[in-house]
Scaffold this active site. Sequence first.
Site, PDB file in Angstrom:
ATOM      1  N   TYR A   1       0.781  -1.195  -0.134  1.00 57.44           N
ATOM      2  CA  TYR A   1      -0.063   0.017   0.138  1.00 57.44           C
ATOM      3  C   TYR A   1       0.805   1.019   0.129  1.00 57.44           C
ATOM      4  CZ  TYR A   1      -3.715  -2.980   1.405  1.00 57.44           C
ATOM      5  OH  TYR A   1      -4.711  -4.190   1.485  1.00 57.44           O
TER       6      TYR A   1
ATOM      7  N   PHE B   1      -1.932  -7.297   1.438  1.00 55.18           N
ATOM      8  CA  PHE B   1      -3.429  -6.997   1.564  1.00 55.18           C
ATOM      9  C   PHE B   1      -3.418  -6.327   2.981  1.00 55.18           C
ATOM     10  CE2 PHE B   1      -3.311 -10.443  -1.799  1.00 55.18           C
ATOM     11  CZ  PHE B   1      -4.092  -9.796  -2.449  1.00 55.18           C
TER      12      PHE B   1
ATOM     13  N   HIS C   1      -8.811 -10.148  -8.716  1.00 59.40           N
ATOM     14  CA  HIS C   1      -8.384  -9.307  -7.681  1.00 59.40           C
ATOM     15  C   HIS C   1      -9.380  -8.730  -6.892  1.00 59.40           C
ATOM     16  CE1 HIS C   1      -5.860  -6.459  -5.731  1.00 59.40           C
ATOM     17  NE2 HIS C   1      -4.898  -7.262  -5.998  1.00 59.40           N
TER      18      HIS C   1
END
Length: 219
Positions: free
Chosen positions: A64, A75, A183
């Site tokens: 991220y 994730f 995804h």
Amino acid sequence: MRNLPDGWRRHLVLDERVCVALERFVDAERAGRRVFPPAELVFAALEATPIDAVRVVLLGQDPYHGPGQAHGLAFSVPRGVRRPPSLANLLAELEADRGVRAPDHGCLEAWAARGVLLLNTSLTVREAEPGSHARRGWEHVTDAVIDALVARPRPLVFALWGAHAQKKQRRIRAPHRIVRGVHPSPLSAHRGFFGSRPFAAIDAALVELGGAPMDWRLG
């Protein structure tokens, strides 16, 4: 490479020239820009899940790119950090699929402790610039991780969500299992991730390999 866990290092076949060039690139980036995650967390996924403990690989793209979000697990975000849309979608499908209620956080460390390797293909990223550290050498390192897992005698399950992760399929061979799917990003979740029951598919593959389903609960 700095901070690469010794338990993984001895299993990885790495090109020293690629690794040196990669470290120089990341050091230069950190000198002039904000780069995530912090240096001490770059290999957090490997620290959290030793090679002999891996049962499932969830393959992401890159960390991220917002402040405070990346902590080295694909994730996942630290407790207290708002869940990004991809993670929120992932947890919503988990609840629909396996009946596991989403917690009030987005930290997936419990999965890592149970043998889910939360691996991105690139392990660093420039702030607000997704993909900015792709094709700089990280793929060489993470390919080596995948190759080491494939070489293990005990088979495992690779979950490849989205086209980027599915490019790694060529490195994986039987008896390991592959679970392909869409995804969970906001751009694609409504085009096949929701309702696909990817966690049930992972559990079914684990059982086929003679193991137990995953405990997907997050405390």
